[in-house]
Write a protein that holds these residues in place. Structure first.
Motif, PDB file in Angstrom:
ATOM      1  N   ALA A 194      -6.377   2.962   4.100  1.00  8.87           N
ATOM      2  CA  ALA A 194      -5.533   2.735   2.922  1.00  8.87           C
ATOM      3  C   ALA A 194      -6.098   1.610   2.059  1.00  8.87           C
ATOM      4  O   ALA A 194      -6.125   1.699   0.826  1.00  8.87           O
ATOM      5  CB  ALA A 194      -4.108   2.406   3.363  1.00  8.87           C
ATOM      6  N   VAL A 195      -6.546   0.534   2.703  1.00 13.07           N
ATOM      7  CA  VAL A 195      -7.138  -0.579   1.958  1.00 13.07           C
ATOM      8  C   VAL A 195      -8.406  -0.119   1.253  1.00 13.07           C
ATOM      9  O   VAL A 195      -8.636  -0.446   0.077  1.00 13.07           O
ATOM     10  CB  VAL A 195      -7.433  -1.765   2.900  1.00 13.07           C
ATOM     11  N   ALA A 196      -9.230   0.662   1.946  1.00 13.90           N
ATOM     12  CA  ALA A 196     -10.463   1.158   1.340  1.00 13.90           C
ATOM     13  C   ALA A 196     -10.171   2.045   0.130  1.00 13.90           C
ATOM     14  O   ALA A 196     -10.849   1.960  -0.905  1.00 13.90           O
ATOM     15  CB  ALA A 196     -11.283   1.928   2.382  1.00 13.90           C
ATOM     16  N   ALA A 197      -9.143   2.903   0.256  1.00 13.21           N
ATOM     17  CA  ALA A 197      -8.775   3.764  -0.873  1.00 13.21           C
ATOM     18  C   ALA A 197      -8.297   2.932  -2.058  1.00 13.21           C
ATOM     19  O   ALA A 197      -8.643   3.214  -3.210  1.00 13.21           O
ATOM     20  CB  ALA A 197      -7.681   4.746  -0.439  1.00 13.21           C
ATOM     21  N   PHE A 198      -7.516   1.915  -1.780  1.00 16.16           N
ATOM     22  CA  PHE A 198      -7.071   1.046  -2.871  1.00 16.16           C
ATOM     23  C   PHE A 198      -8.253   0.315  -3.502  1.00 16.16           C
ATOM     24  O   PHE A 198      -8.327   0.185  -4.730  1.00 16.16           O
ATOM     25  CB  PHE A 198      -6.044   0.026  -2.363  1.00 16.16           C
ATOM     26  N   GLN A 199      -9.164  -0.169  -2.682  1.00 12.11           N
ATOM     27  CA  GLN A 199     -10.333  -0.877  -3.214  1.00 12.11           C
ATOM     28  C   GLN A 199     -11.139   0.021  -4.149  1.00 12.11           C
ATOM     29  O   GLN A 199     -11.585  -0.419  -5.226  1.00 12.11           O
ATOM     30  CB  GLN A 199     -11.211  -1.374  -2.064  1.00 12.11           C
ATOM     31  N   LEU A 214       0.834  -1.206   0.000  1.00  5.86           N
ATOM     32  CA  LEU A 214       0.000   0.000   0.000  1.00  5.86           C
ATOM     33  C   LEU A 214       0.872   1.261   0.000  1.00  5.86           C
ATOM     34  O   LEU A 214       0.553   2.253  -0.664  1.00  5.86           O
ATOM     35  CB  LEU A 214      -0.929   0.000   1.218  1.00  5.86           C
ATOM     36  N   ALA A 215       1.994   1.210   0.718  1.00  9.42           N
ATOM     37  CA  ALA A 215       2.892   2.370   0.768  1.00  9.42           C
ATOM     38  C   ALA A 215       3.514   2.648  -0.585  1.00  9.42           C
ATOM     39  O   ALA A 215       3.680   3.807  -0.992  1.00  9.42           O
ATOM     40  CB  ALA A 215       3.974   2.141   1.819  1.00  9.42           C
ATOM     41  N   SER A 216       3.874   1.588  -1.312  1.00  6.55           N
ATOM     42  CA  SER A 216       4.540   1.798  -2.596  1.00  6.55           C
ATOM     43  C   SER A 216       3.618   2.473  -3.602  1.00  6.55           C
ATOM     44  O   SER A 216       4.085   3.122  -4.540  1.00  6.55           O
ATOM     45  CB  SER A 216       5.043   0.468  -3.161  1.00  6.55           C
ATOM     46  N   GLY A 217       2.305   2.338  -3.412  1.00  8.23           N
ATOM     47  CA  GLY A 217       1.348   2.982  -4.311  1.00  8.23           C
ATOM     48  C   GLY A 217       0.856   4.320  -3.811  1.00  8.23           C
ATOM     49  O   GLY A 217       0.000   4.954  -4.452  1.00  8.23           O
ATOM     50  N   GLY A 218       1.350   4.761  -2.645  1.00  8.19           N
ATOM     51  CA  GLY A 218       0.929   6.039  -2.102  1.00  8.19           C
ATOM     52  C   GLY A 218      -0.367   5.986  -1.318  1.00  8.19           C
ATOM     53  O   GLY A 218      -0.900   7.028  -0.921  1.00  8.19           O
ATOM     54  N   TYR A 219      -0.873   4.793  -1.044  1.00  7.71           N
ATOM     55  CA  TYR A 219      -2.134   4.680  -0.296  1.00  7.71           C
ATOM     56  C   TYR A 219      -1.916   4.724   1.206  1.00  7.71           C
ATOM     57  O   TYR A 219      -2.828   5.072   1.958  1.00  7.71           O
ATOM     58  CB  TYR A 219      -2.840   3.369  -0.658  1.00  7.71           C
ATOM     59  N   TYR A 220      -0.723   4.344   1.630  1.00 10.00           N
ATOM     60  CA  TYR A 220      -0.416   4.281   3.057  1.00 10.00           C
ATOM     61  C   TYR A 220       0.814   5.119   3.311  1.00 10.00           C
ATOM     62  O   TYR A 220       1.862   4.897   2.693  1.00 10.00           O
ATOM     63  CB  TYR A 220      -0.168   2.829   3.476  1.00 10.00           C
ATOM     64  N   GLY A 221       0.701   6.094   4.209  1.00 10.40           N
ATOM     65  CA  GLY A 221       1.792   7.032   4.391  1.00 10.40           C
ATOM     66  C   GLY A 221       2.467   7.005   5.731  1.00 10.40           C
ATOM     67  O   GLY A 221       3.407   7.758   5.963  1.00 10.40           O
ATOM     68  N   ALA A 234      -1.051  -5.282  -8.770  1.00 12.20           N
ATOM     69  CA  ALA A 234      -0.888  -3.877  -9.160  1.00 12.20           C
ATOM     70  C   ALA A 234       0.377  -3.230  -8.615  1.00 12.20           C
ATOM     71  O   ALA A 234       0.942  -2.330  -9.247  1.00 12.20           O
ATOM     72  CB  ALA A 234      -2.110  -3.074  -8.695  1.00 12.20           C
ATOM     73  N   LEU A 235       0.840  -3.670  -7.437  1.00 13.50           N
ATOM     74  CA  LEU A 235       1.918  -2.951  -6.754  1.00 13.50           C
ATOM     75  C   LEU A 235       3.018  -3.893  -6.281  1.00 13.50           C
ATOM     76  O   LEU A 235       2.749  -5.006  -5.825  1.00 13.50           O
ATOM     77  CB  LEU A 235       1.361  -2.199  -5.541  1.00 13.50           C
ATOM     78  N   ASP A 236       4.251  -3.420  -6.371  1.00 18.18           N
ATOM     79  CA  ASP A 236       5.374  -4.104  -5.741  1.00 18.18           C
ATOM     80  C   ASP A 236       5.496  -3.618  -4.304  1.00 18.18           C
ATOM     81  O   ASP A 236       5.060  -2.510  -3.979  1.00 18.18           O
ATOM     82  CB  ASP A 236       6.679  -3.795  -6.483  1.00 18.18           C
ATOM     83  N   PRO A 237       6.090  -4.404  -3.424  1.00 17.26           N
ATOM     84  CA  PRO A 237       6.281  -3.918  -2.051  1.00 17.26           C
ATOM     85  C   PRO A 237       7.317  -2.811  -1.987  1.00 17.26           C
ATOM     86  O   PRO A 237       8.256  -2.778  -2.780  1.00 17.26           O
ATOM     87  CB  PRO A 237       6.763  -5.168  -1.297  1.00 17.26           C
ATOM     88  N   GLN A 238       7.122  -1.916  -1.061  1.00 18.40           N
ATOM     89  CA  GLN A 238       8.101  -0.859  -0.831  1.00 18.40           C
ATOM     90  C   GLN A 238       9.381  -1.487  -0.270  1.00 18.40           C
ATOM     91  O   GLN A 238       9.330  -2.173   0.754  1.00 18.40           O
ATOM     92  CB  GLN A 238       7.546   0.137   0.176  1.00 18.40           C
ATOM     93  N   PRO A 239      10.529  -1.289  -0.905  1.00 19.23           N
ATOM     94  CA  PRO A 239      11.777  -1.824  -0.341  1.00 19.23           C
ATOM     95  C   PRO A 239      12.084  -1.159   0.997  1.00 19.23           C
ATOM     96  O   PRO A 239      11.986   0.058   1.129  1.00 19.23           O
ATOM     97  CB  PRO A 239      12.824  -1.452  -1.391  1.00 19.23           C
ATOM     98  N   VAL A 240      12.408  -1.969   1.984  1.00 17.91           N
ATOM     99  CA  VAL A 240      12.664  -1.460   3.331  1.00 17.91           C
ATOM    100  C   VAL A 240      14.002  -1.991   3.815  1.00 17.91           C
ATOM    101  O   VAL A 240      14.328  -3.164   3.614  1.00 17.91           O
ATOM    102  CB  VAL A 240      11.547  -1.892   4.309  1.00 17.91           C
ATOM    103  N   SER A 241      14.773  -1.132   4.444  1.00 15.56           N
ATOM    104  CA  SER A 241      15.989  -1.543   5.127  1.00 15.56           C
ATOM    105  C   SER A 241      15.726  -1.362   6.613  1.00 15.56           C
ATOM    106  O   SER A 241      15.728  -0.241   7.122  1.00 15.56           O
ATOM    107  CB  SER A 241      17.180  -0.687   4.672  1.00 15.56           C
ATOM    108  N   TRP A 242      15.459  -2.448   7.301  1.00 13.10           N
ATOM    109  CA  TRP A 242      15.052  -2.364   8.701  1.00 13.10           C
ATOM    110  C   TRP A 242      16.232  -2.043   9.605  1.00 13.10           C
ATOM    111  O   TRP A 242      17.327  -2.545   9.410  1.00 13.10           O
ATOM    112  CB  TRP A 242      14.410  -3.674   9.140  1.00 13.10           C
ATOM    113  N   ARG A 243      15.961  -1.208  10.591  1.00 11.86           N
ATOM    114  CA  ARG A 243      16.971  -0.830  11.574  1.00 11.86           C
ATOM    115  C   ARG A 243      16.393  -0.966  12.971  1.00 11.86           C
ATOM    116  O   ARG A 243      15.201  -0.748  13.183  1.00 11.86           O
ATOM    117  CB  ARG A 243      17.426   0.626  11.360  1.00 11.86           C
TER     118      ARG A 243
END
Length: 410
Positions: free
Chosen positions: A320-325, A299-306, A347-356
């Protein structure tokens, strides 16, 4: 003194050159062969307990039983196992047997573990399997470090699989989304040990495929021959693997398999004629765990979840899920059901994350623009994709149960 300094400098340069050559050597030789994951395979824990460690006899039995690949333990944590040698690999290759290395990892030294994994690849292994279990629960930062370093050493195309718990929903803190995410393992070998779990073969397949399918990696079932399972169960495992479209099946393990188990595992069975497709799991407000992490990353990679990826399904995730739906033409429920998962993953790839492990300042606090139309303080998904992120809150959740060891609930 000047001569000593020159000598020391030369030694340092030589050491750096050797280290660089070692890393380059890993990348140069770790070509691998993804087809080694296909067909039938048998896992070997101790080479000495498989035909007394004789590669020729190991290959002969593998061929006789139709096993195209053997999975041989090559490391434990940051320690290399001496049994996995270029000579062993070469002799098995000469007999037409694929050789995959497997490595049990803990997360206490992720860089050291990555180097052990890469060393196994450099010794001629056709593929590598990461065996990560309870020790890695909650260790998102360590998993991120491990897979990043491993890919740096073996390259982006070397075939890597993950062998972990099959019941994803039992392990909300396990970093499946890291091990099976972008730039990590490209094959999924869940440990589907039905007798250890205490469920029927059919139920284990249904649950495993439902909860693992969202990660989008080919599922290659790992079955059990230890505890002497009945022949009919082994044959059903093989048939269901075909019904679900698995390209490969492997078995734990050589040293535990009875003669009856060997015969059943090697018997060729066809599909039942019906292609089975498992639905995706339904998530709604109140859910928590790595499945939610995976959804939030998409959802973040598509701008739905910030907001920060937390692994907790709260009102912001519902919105975010509702907006995507709405954008996808689906009923606006805010519930992540199977049709929504299907559309989201397509529709979307996952947002790449480097966890810390340590928190980073929010993007807006560093002057990074937020997404248009969002309230101040919500990180723009495209910007967040280039930032390290604190481990999700769900990483602190306890495991529901260790299904591979019944009664060891946490």
């Amino acid at each position: 003194m000047r001569g000593l300094a020159i000598c020391l400098a030369a030694a340092l340069i030589a050491g750096a050159t050797a280290a660089g050559a070692l890393a380059a050597d890993h990348r140069a030789r770790a070509t691998g062969d993804p087809t080694a994951f296909e067909g039938d395979g048998m896992w070997i824990w101790y080479v000495s307990k498989a035909k007394e460690g004789d590669p020729g006899r190991i290959a002969a039995q593998a061929r006789r039983r139709g096993m195209e690949t053997v999975f041989v333990k090559a490391g434990d944590g940051a320690d290399t196992w001496r049994q996995f040698t270029p000579g062993l690999v070469a002799r098995l290759h000469a007999k037409g047997i694929n050789v995959c290395a497997w490595h049990y990892v803990y997360g206490s030294d992720p860089v050291g573990e990555a180097r052990v994994s890469a060393e196994a690849a450099s010794r001629g292994a056709d593929c590598l399997v990461i065996d990560a279990e309870s020790e890695y629960e909650g260790r998102y930062a360590q998993a991120s470090t491990y897979v990043t370093e491993l890919r740096r050493l073996v390259g982006p195309d070397y075939p890597i699989g993950l062998a972990a718990f099959p019941y994803v929903h039992y392990h909300p803190a396990f970093p499946y989304s890291v091990f099976l995410g972008p730039g990590a393992a490209t094959f999924n070998l869940p440990q589907m040990y039905w007798r250890a779990i205490g469920d029927s073969v059919g139920k284990v397949f249904s649950i495993t495929y439902t909860y693992n399918g969202v990660y989008g990696r080919p599922i290659l079932p790992l079955g059990q021959l230890y505890s002497n399972p009945p022949r009919r169960q082994v044959l059903r495992f093989r048939r269901l693997a075909a019904d679900y479209g698995a390209a490969g099946v492997s078995w734990w393990s050589w040293q535990h398999a009875s003669r009856r188990g060997w015969r059943a595992a090697s018997r060729r069975v066809g599909s039942g004629g019906v292609r089975r497709v498992a639905p995706y799991p339904e998530l709604g407000e109140g859910a928590a765990g790595d499945l939610v992490v995976w959804a939030q990353e998409h959802l973040a990679s598509g701008g739905y979840y910030g907001k920060a990826v937390t692994g907790r399904y709260r009102s912001s995730t519902t919105g975010a899920v509702a907006a995507f739906q709405t954008a996808a033409g689906l009923p606006r429920t805010g519930v992540l059901d199977s049709p929504t998962w299907t559309a989201l993953l397509a529709a979307l790839d996952p947002q790449p994350v480097s966890w810390r492990r340590r928190p980073t300042a929010p993007a807006h606090a560093r002057g990074v623009p937020t997404a248009p139309g969002h309230a101040r303080g919500l990180v723009h998904a495209r910007t967040a994709a280039r930032e390290p992120m604190r481990v999700p809150a769900s990483a602190r959740l306890p495991a529901r149960e260790d299904e591979l060891e019944p009664g060891r609930a946490r």
